[in-house]
Design a protein around this motif. Structure first.
Motif, mmCIF file in Angstrom:
data_model
loop_
_atom_site.group_PDB
_atom_site.id
_atom_site.type_symbol
_atom_site.label_atom_id
_atom_site.label_comp_id
_atom_site.label_asym_id
_atom_site.label_seq_id
_atom_site.Cartn_x
_atom_site.Cartn_y
_atom_site.Cartn_z
ATOM 1 N N LEU A 1 -42.439 64.750 -33.059
ATOM 2 C CA LEU A 1 -43.262 64.700 -31.857
ATOM 3 C C LEU A 1 -43.086 63.376 -31.127
ATOM 4 O O LEU A 1 -43.045 63.326 -29.890
ATOM 5 N N ALA A 2 -42.950 62.285 -31.899
ATOM 6 C CA ALA A 2 -42.744 60.968 -31.283
ATOM 7 C C ALA A 2 -41.412 60.921 -30.556
ATOM 8 O O ALA A 2 -41.308 60.368 -29.447
ATOM 9 N N ILE B 1 -43.059 72.978 -34.665
ATOM 10 C CA ILE B 1 -42.902 74.168 -33.820
ATOM 11 C C ILE B 1 -44.271 74.765 -33.500
ATOM 12 O O ILE B 1 -44.570 75.124 -32.351
ATOM 13 N N GLY B 2 -45.125 74.871 -34.512
ATOM 14 C CA GLY B 2 -46.463 75.415 -34.294
ATOM 15 C C GLY B 2 -47.282 74.570 -33.338
ATOM 16 O O GLY B 2 -47.994 75.095 -32.469
ATOM 17 N N ARG C 1 -56.105 75.747 -35.049
ATOM 18 C CA ARG C 1 -55.642 75.184 -36.320
ATOM 19 C C ARG C 1 -54.238 75.694 -36.617
ATOM 20 O O ARG C 1 -53.955 76.883 -36.489
ATOM 21 N N ILE C 2 -53.371 74.773 -37.026
ATOM 22 C CA ILE C 2 -52.012 75.110 -37.453
ATOM 23 C C ILE C 2 -51.928 74.838 -38.947
ATOM 24 O O ILE C 2 -52.312 73.766 -39.409
ATOM 25 N N GLU C 3 -51.419 75.791 -39.696
ATOM 26 C CA GLU C 3 -51.331 75.621 -41.148
ATOM 27 C C GLU C 3 -49.938 76.021 -41.626
ATOM 28 O O GLU C 3 -49.459 77.104 -41.294
ATOM 29 N N VAL C 4 -49.293 75.125 -42.350
ATOM 30 C CA VAL C 4 -47.960 75.389 -42.886
ATOM 31 C C VAL C 4 -47.980 75.115 -44.388
ATOM 32 O O VAL C 4 -48.424 74.045 -44.829
#
Length: 428
Positions: free
Chosen positions: A51-52, A203-204, A220-223
């Motif tokens: 992301l950075a 990606i999420g 909420r994103i959960e991997v």
């Protein structure tokens, strides 16, 4: 409120002209998105570093005094941040905050209110014990994207189990298909569970940020690392569907369907990586025909053992012997060049030193050199996605708490006296 948060309130609906379109080429893809980073070791830091590199402001929140565990756990020089940490935390900012103190938690709540994304990969249950579950964070900032990476699914039978990369690879099937057919399961050399989970999570988050521009709502994103490894094994599950049996270990042979060559072949030099991998398609004979022309064995074109991909796979040991007899006379780069220019899929087996010193990969930015305040010039893998309209220069991983004054002062309006007091009290 961050620029990303403003965009979700005032940005255009999907399909309309963005007012900032004229300046798009001057901004990074995620300019204005603020990420609060509670990650450690590899899986989480891979996500936030991605992301950075896309231009987000990533604020790494660490414990005062010691910082994230990866800073010192594998260091090669006492007192210095580890190379491991430097490679996984480029382009981030660092602040310290004692989340076990009430005053530290109060500061953190203020930071959450200014964020677009919060991500953590603590041990199961740790973030909840600190008081920052998804429900608690959503109360502070309803539009936040709240992302978590764990070893196993939180609703499953292994929810409370700890996991590192190799554990998740075992759980996700990677070890079961790696190694020789008659040998034991082998851990692959790459950390596909950790880095894979981090990239899946990124990606999420990107999808959630896009969706929020339409709905105005966070989520909420959960991997789970186990799930990420399973996703990398799609071709193994295709092999299982073909045979009705668990996908086997096949060494360097194709796991899905009959084809040969599919092997590393020894090359001139005799070093540990003086090999070239050669693979020909199972969808015809054109690669095989080209290979025979390169090695001067057109006499085998009509040999019944090799006239179809299935026949070659059944006689792969003979195929391997024929190719190896030729490759041993040439170095691996020559083999790669001769095959590659003839339209035959092949690559020399490059080691990490060869890759990091490759002039082309340096020029491309696959490897970058950053200036670290304590280690000096440091070469590391860069960002692998090349974008014509978003370029973010690589910067070194931050020293612990390097951005305390800037983040707490400029973002949360704390005075220098307040910063000094909080530091004295071990809150930051």
């Amino acid at each position: 409120m961050s620029l990303g948060a403003e965009a979700r309130d005032t940005g255009p609906a999907v399909g309309t002209e963005a007012p900032e379109r004229a300046q798009a080429t001057k901004r990074a893809a995620l300019s204005g998105v603020r990420v609060v980073d509670l990650t450690q070791f590899e899986a989480g830091p891979v996500c936030t570093e991605t992301l950075a590199w896309l231009g987000a402001e990533v604020i790494k929140v660490e414990a005062p005094g010691r910082g994230e565990q990866g800073r010192k756990a594998t260091t090669d020089a006492a007192g210095l941040d580890s190379n491991f940490f430097l490679i996984l935390n480029a382009n981030k900012r660092s602040i310290t905050c004692n989340l076990k103190s009430e005053e530290g938690r109060a500061l953190f709540r203020r930071l959450i209110a200014e964020a677009d994304v919060l991500i953590e990969n603590f041990a199961p249950g740790a973030i909840e014990r600190l008081g920052f579950s998804y429900d608690a964070v959503k109360e502070i900032n309803p539009a936040i994207i709240y992302a978590q990476i764990k070893g196993f699914a939180p609703e499953g039978p292994y929810a409370n189990y700890l996991a590192f990369d190799a554990v998740a690879q075992a759980a996700g099937g990677s070890l079961s298909i790696t190694g020789e057919a008659d040998g034991r399961p082998i851990k692959p050399g790459l950390n596909v569970a950790d880095t894979g989970a981090g990239l899946h999570c990124a990606i999420g988050i990107l999808a959630a940020l896009y969706q929020r521009r339409v709905t105005g709502e966070g989520q909420r994103i959960e991997v789970a690392m186990q799930d990420a490894v399973i996703n990398f094994g799609r071709i193994a599950f295709a092999a299982q569907a073909n045979s009705g049996k668990a996908a086997p270990r096949t060494g360097n042979q194709s796991i899905l369907a009959g084809t040969s060559p599919s092997e590393v072949y020894p090359c001139k030099g005799g070093g540990p990586n003086d090999y070239c991998y050669v693979y020909t398609t199972r969808a015809g004979n054109h690669h095989w025909d080209r290979l025979l022309a390169v090695i001067g064995r057109e006499d085998l074109l009509t040999d019944a053992r090799f006239t179809t991909p299935k026949n070659r796979q059944a006689n792969y040991r003979e195929v391997d012997a024929i190719i190896a007899e030729w490759t041993r006379r040439h170095d691996k780069r020559t083999v790669m060049t001769l095959f590659g220019e003839a339209g035959i899929p092949a690559s020399a087996v490059f080691d990490t030193m060869e890759l990091s010193r490759d002039p082309h990969l340096r020029a491309r930015g696959t490897f970058v050199t950053v200036d670290h305040p304590e280690r000096g010039a440091f070469t590391m893998p860069g960002f692998m996605v090349k974008m014509s309209g978003s370029q973010v220069p690589a910067t070194a991983a931050p020293l612990l708490g390097a951005d305390n004054a800037d983040v707490y002062g400029a973002l949360l309006d704390l005075s220098q006296d307040e910063l000094d007091r909080l530091k004295q009290a071990d809150v930051i």
